[in-house]
Motif scaffolding. Structure first.
Motif, mmCIF file in Angstrom:
data_model
loop_
_atom_site.group_PDB
_atom_site.id
_atom_site.type_symbol
_atom_site.label_atom_id
_atom_site.label_comp_id
_atom_site.label_asym_id
_atom_site.label_seq_id
_atom_site.Cartn_x
_atom_site.Cartn_y
_atom_site.Cartn_z
ATOM 1 N N ASN A 215 0.840 -1.196 0.000
ATOM 2 C CA ASN A 215 0.000 0.000 0.000
ATOM 3 C C ASN A 215 0.877 1.248 0.000
ATOM 4 O OD1 ASN A 215 -2.331 -1.497 0.030
ATOM 5 N ND2 ASN A 215 -2.796 -1.165 2.182
ATOM 6 N N LYS A 229 -6.303 -0.415 0.069
ATOM 7 C CA LYS A 229 -7.095 -1.052 1.114
ATOM 8 C C LYS A 229 -6.237 -1.448 2.313
ATOM 9 C CE LYS A 229 -10.653 -0.428 -1.332
ATOM 10 N NZ LYS A 229 -11.586 0.657 -0.951
ATOM 11 N N GLN A 234 -10.733 -6.209 2.735
ATOM 12 C CA GLN A 234 -11.051 -5.127 1.810
ATOM 13 C C GLN A 234 -10.324 -5.305 0.479
ATOM 14 O OE1 GLN A 234 -9.981 -1.562 3.917
ATOM 15 N NE2 GLN A 234 -11.796 -1.582 5.229
#
Length: 334
Positions: A215, A229, A234
């Motif tokens: 991420n 996410k 998610q």
């Protein structure tokens, strides 16, 4: 989530910088100063466009919530499982991306993956190593610089392809936000899935840290926060949504997968590594995506692939390496 809007969005800050470079200094990309701009402690050249220098300075800082211990743990996890992670990238993550028909069109028409799959593989492996190995974001590491170059390469590809006659508006913008998010999931969530298929017992905390590490990379690559996410649940939901929208058979996806498969098979024949490439791809991808990409294999190779997977699982139990894992990995400067 309404993903359609993200198909029309690129990376405005990077796109603006590329517009300036193409206008004022297009020769930059081929210059030795740019090619050798590889380590985090190197400073931008003062002859470069001020917009590029500002962009570099603004994007070489980790977000405040990037905990040093979490980064260190994930880098250690990568080092421990590096051979299998790179195997998953070549035989799972990349062909997985080719199943997204519209996204595959960009890769196909840029020609780099069709005509030079070996170079693309080395570049991908180099990027992953640069951003994942211990010290990647320290002053002597290469993480920030490799991410910068990939982000601007994406913007340069958009610059060239979006106005080409063959490009259709209903495909979205080349290398748009949705496609970038899907690729980031292929390098994070799909790798975790591949490791588990190969017998690695990935703990919950390791899985979460690995996902959040990518991420961070996604954030630095210009992916919007809404598409990054925080947890596996998610991420799984987003992955399924993207796959439902875009995974289908395409001429481009089939040709890209064939070029990748052929290259890896040739490389393995010329080395001490002998793995059933198509069979392992089919095992990792599953039957549905394998059919989309025309990945077929013989009954014999299926048996060989199952044997390799069994040995891999045994390896995780006894903690020993195979000969194929000891191969030196070529690196290139991005």
């Amino acid at each position: 989530m309404d993903l359609e809007k993200f198909r029309l969005t690129g990376d405005p800050p990077a796109d603006a910088v590329v517009e300036v470079i193409q206008r004022d200094m297009p020769e930059l990309w081929a210059s030795d100063k740019w090619k050798n701009f590889t380590h985090n402690n190197q400073k931008p050249d003062d002859t470069w466009p001020k917009e590029l220098i500002s962009f570099i300075n603004q994007n070489e800082v980790l977000p405040e919530d990037s905990l040093p211990n979490r980064l260190k743990h994930t880098q250690e996890f990568f080092s421990k499982h590096q051979p299998l992670i790179l195997l998953c990238l070549g035989l799972y993550s990349l062909p997985y991306c080719y199943a997204a028909a519209n996204g595959a069109k960009v890769l196909y028409h840029s020609k780099r993956l069709r005509e030079s799959p070996g170079k693309r593989l080395i570049e991908t492996a180099s990027f992953v190593l640069d951003v994942s190995e211990p010290g990647a974001f320290d002053t002597k590491g290469k993480g920030f610089r490799s991410i910068l170059k990939v982000r601007l390469m994406h913007a340069l590809t958009r610059y060239y392809i979006k106005n080409q006659a063959f490009w259709q508006s209903d495909w979205g913008l080349p290398i748009n936000q949705e496609d970038m998010a899907g690729t980031n999931l292929a390098f994070s969530l799909i790798v975790l899935r591949g490791l588990r298929k190969l017998g690695v017992d990935v703990k919950g905390a390791e899985s979460k840290d690995f996902l959040q590490y990518w991420n961070l990379i996604g954030h630095l690559l210009g992916i919007e926060n809404e598409l990054v996410k925080d947890n596996v649940k998610q991420a799984l939901s987003l992955e399924k949504q993207i796959a439902k929208r875009h995974f289908t058979r395409s001429v481009e996806g089939v040709e890209l997968a064939a070029a990748l498969r052929k290259h890896i098979e040739v490389e393995m024949r010329n080395s001490a590594i002998h793995l059933p490439v198509s069979a392992l791809m089919a095992y990792l991808l599953g039957s549905e995506i394998s059919k989309m990409l025309d990945i077929e294999t013989s009954s014999f190779n299926k048996v060989v692939a199952k044997s390799f997977v069994s040995l891999s699982k045994i390896q995780q139990l006894i903690g020993r390496d195979f000969q194929w894992q000891r191969q030196e990995i070529d690196r290139v400067n991005l």
